[in-house]
Each structure stands twice: as structure tokens, then as C-alpha cells.
Design an enzyme around this catalytic site. Structure first.
Site, PDB file in Angstrom:
ATOM      1  N   TYR A 196      -3.464  -0.635  10.486  1.00 14.92           N
ATOM      2  CA  TYR A 196      -3.493  -1.236   9.148  1.00 14.92           C
ATOM      3  C   TYR A 196      -2.180  -1.009   8.420  1.00 14.92           C
ATOM      4  O   TYR A 196      -1.577  -1.959   7.888  1.00 14.92           O
ATOM      5  CB  TYR A 196      -4.653  -0.669   8.333  1.00 14.92           C
ATOM      6  CG  TYR A 196      -4.542  -0.960   6.860  1.00 14.92           C
ATOM      7  CD1 TYR A 196      -4.681  -2.258   6.383  1.00 14.92           C
ATOM      8  CD2 TYR A 196      -4.266   0.058   5.944  1.00 14.92           C
ATOM      9  CE1 TYR A 196      -4.555  -2.533   5.025  1.00 14.92           C
ATOM     10  CE2 TYR A 196      -4.151  -0.206   4.597  1.00 14.92           C
ATOM     11  CZ  TYR A 196      -4.293  -1.510   4.136  1.00 14.92           C
ATOM     12  OH  TYR A 196      -4.159  -1.782   2.801  1.00 14.92           O
ATOM     13  N   SER A 221       0.856  -1.186   0.000  1.00 16.26           N
ATOM     14  CA  SER A 221       0.000   0.000   0.000  1.00 16.26           C
ATOM     15  C   SER A 221       0.885   1.228   0.000  1.00 16.26           C
ATOM     16  O   SER A 221       2.060   1.164   0.388  1.00 16.26           O
ATOM     17  CB  SER A 221      -0.878  -0.007   1.252  1.00 16.26           C
ATOM     18  OG  SER A 221      -1.540   1.233   1.431  1.00 16.26           O
TER      19      SER A 221
END
Length: 270
Positions: free
Chosen positions: A150, A137
Site C-alpha cells: 500500500y 499518506s
């Protein structure tokens, strides 16, 4: 098709995984699309048939937290493991329940690491080349408030992938990461809803309205709602390729932002 690859994609029941599975199959690669839950199997099989891709796109249930699913997956024949499955727990790091943190790490770090270890050992024992790709990400390279847990799992994947690249090079096994920006697949939006299961204005320091404002500041802008077609198109080129960059950030403005952020980190003051 020359240089046709056999590719296992985890988390292929929706979003990037589904789009990449279809895109790679269209290019002639042999794709096994692993989906998390049984109700996702038949719809994707029907979609493959409707697109005329049933010969190239095989759909199987693969819950990475189910040891029987994982053992079965290791009997399949594939050259490339695309670790795309993941989930996200958001909310303030100083208040999020630790059991949710453990769950996020189990899904995003421990489970793909276990599958990767088993896969690469199989390649090494058989003296076969191969490749491992991780969906990381933009959050694997910086940490916005509200997303700390996360993105810490993605930071962990970045470290794992970087070590693997050096460790596996002698065995002709390649490693890459793909680092999407805030594309509108529903993944980020669902993650932003998760804290409201446990955030309680009568108990928590962080108030629900303030948390929502944090999420809206990112996901409510055009930069937080990018068209995923761009990322999927890049994935279907990156995953089967024998050459390319180790880290692949899209879109370009996100890569530029991350580089600026990392430079500023050296002068960050408490």
C-alpha cells in the site's frame, strides 16, 4: 464568496473525501463529489440537501476504473482536481499475491495519473490555471512492515506529484500532496482486514495471529486512531488555497517522526 473554486473530489463517498466535500461546499466552493459506486450517490445527495448544500455540492458516480465514468467526468467544469480515491492491500510483501499488488497500483497510481493527465492537458489547451492535489499518506514517506505494498503506491504518488510540480509550473498549474497520519476513518481498519482473505496458516510463512499483532501495534493505539475532523479541517483549507506547502503532513507529531525516520535512513544498516 471571493475566490470561489470549482473542485472535483474523487473517492468522496466516505471518510476524508466526504468530509472535505461537505466542508468545501460549506465554505462556498462549487464541489463535485465523485463516489465510486452508485449506492453512494443518493445518500450523499440527501445529506447535501439536509445540510442545505445542494447548490454547492453535486454528487456523481465516478469509478476511476470505469472508462465511461472518466470520460464523462472530463466534461465537467472544474479548476481543481483532488485525487483522493484509493484503496489498500496490506500483508507481507514477500507473500502477498501479485494480482492484489497490481490491483492496488491500478487504483492508487495508474487511474489517478490517467485522470490527472487528461485534466491538465485540458487546462493547458484552454490556457487556464488550475491545481492538482493528491491524498498521499504518512506512508508515502516511510514504510512500516505489513503495509509495504500500500505505502509503495503512495511513494509512487509522491514521485509523480514532485515531477508534476516542476513540469506544470510553466502552465500555472499547481500541485500539492496531503499526507494524513493514522486517522480513524475506517480506511486503515479495512485495509488491515484484507490480508485475512488469503493468509492461510497451512500455506503461508506469516501466521495470521502474527499479522494481526502487527496491525494492532499501530491501529490499536491512540496514535493510530486519530480524530479525522482535524485532517478534514486542514483539507478544506489546503485544497482551494493559491499558496501553501507542496507537502502537507498532519498531525505535527507524525511530521516530526517522518523527518527523524528520513534522517536515520542514511545510517540504516543491513
Amino acid at each position: 464568496m471571493e475566490n470561489r473554486k470549482r473542485i472535483l473530489i474523487t473517492g468522496a463517498g466516505s471518510g476524508f473525501g466526504e468530509g472535505a466535500a461537505i466542508g468545501l461546499a460549506r465554505l462556498g466552493h462549487k464541489v463535485i463529489a465523485g463516489v465510486q459506486i452508485s449506492p453512494q450517490v443518493t445518500p450523499l445527495r440527501k445529506k447535501a440537501e439536509a445540510l442545505g448544500l445542494q447548490d454547492n455540492l453535486r454528487v456523481e458516480r465516478l469509478d476511476l476504473l470505469d472508462p465511461y465514468d472518466v470520460e464523462y467526468a472530463l466534461t465537467w467544469d472544474f479548476d481543481i482536481l483532488f485525487n483522493n480515491a484509493g484503496m489498500g492491500e496490506a500483508g507481507p510483501v514477500f507473500e502477498i499475491p501479485v494480482d492484489l499488488v497490481r490491483k492496488n497500483y491500478e487504483t492508487n497510481v495508474f487511474a489517478p495519473l490517467h485522470l490527472t493527465q487528461r485534466f491538465v492537458r485540458k487546462l493547458i489547451d484552454q490556457k487556464r490555471p488550475g491545481k492538482v492535489v493528491f491524498t498521499s499518506s504518512m506512508g508515502g514517506l516511510f514504510t512500516p512492515a505489513g503495509y509495504g505494498i500500500y505505502v509503495s503506491t503512495k511513494h509512487a504518488l509522491e514521485a509523480i506529484a514532485e515531477a508534476l510540480q516542476d513540469e506544470l509550473r510553466p502552465y500555472n498549474i499547481q500541485v500539492q500532496t496531503i499526507n494524513p497520519g493514522a486517522y480513524l476513518t475506517g480506511y486503515n481498519e479495512t485495509m488491515a482486514e484484507n490480508p485475512f482473505r488469503w493468509l492461510d496458516d497451512s500455506k503461508n510463512v506469516t501466521k495470521r495471529a502474527d499479522m494481526k499483532a502487527v496491525f494492532d501495534s499501530l491501529l490499536g493505539t491512540p496514535q493510530g486512531r486519530l480524530d479525522p475532523a482535524e485532517m478534514i479541517e486542514a483539507m478544506v483549507q489546503i485544497v482551494p488555497s493559491d499558496t501553501g506547502k507542496f507537502r502537507n503532513v498532519l498531525p505535527q507529531f507524525v511530521e516530526d517522526m517522518l523527518k527523524e525516520h528520513q534522517t536515520k535512513a542514511w545510517s540504516n544498516q543491513i
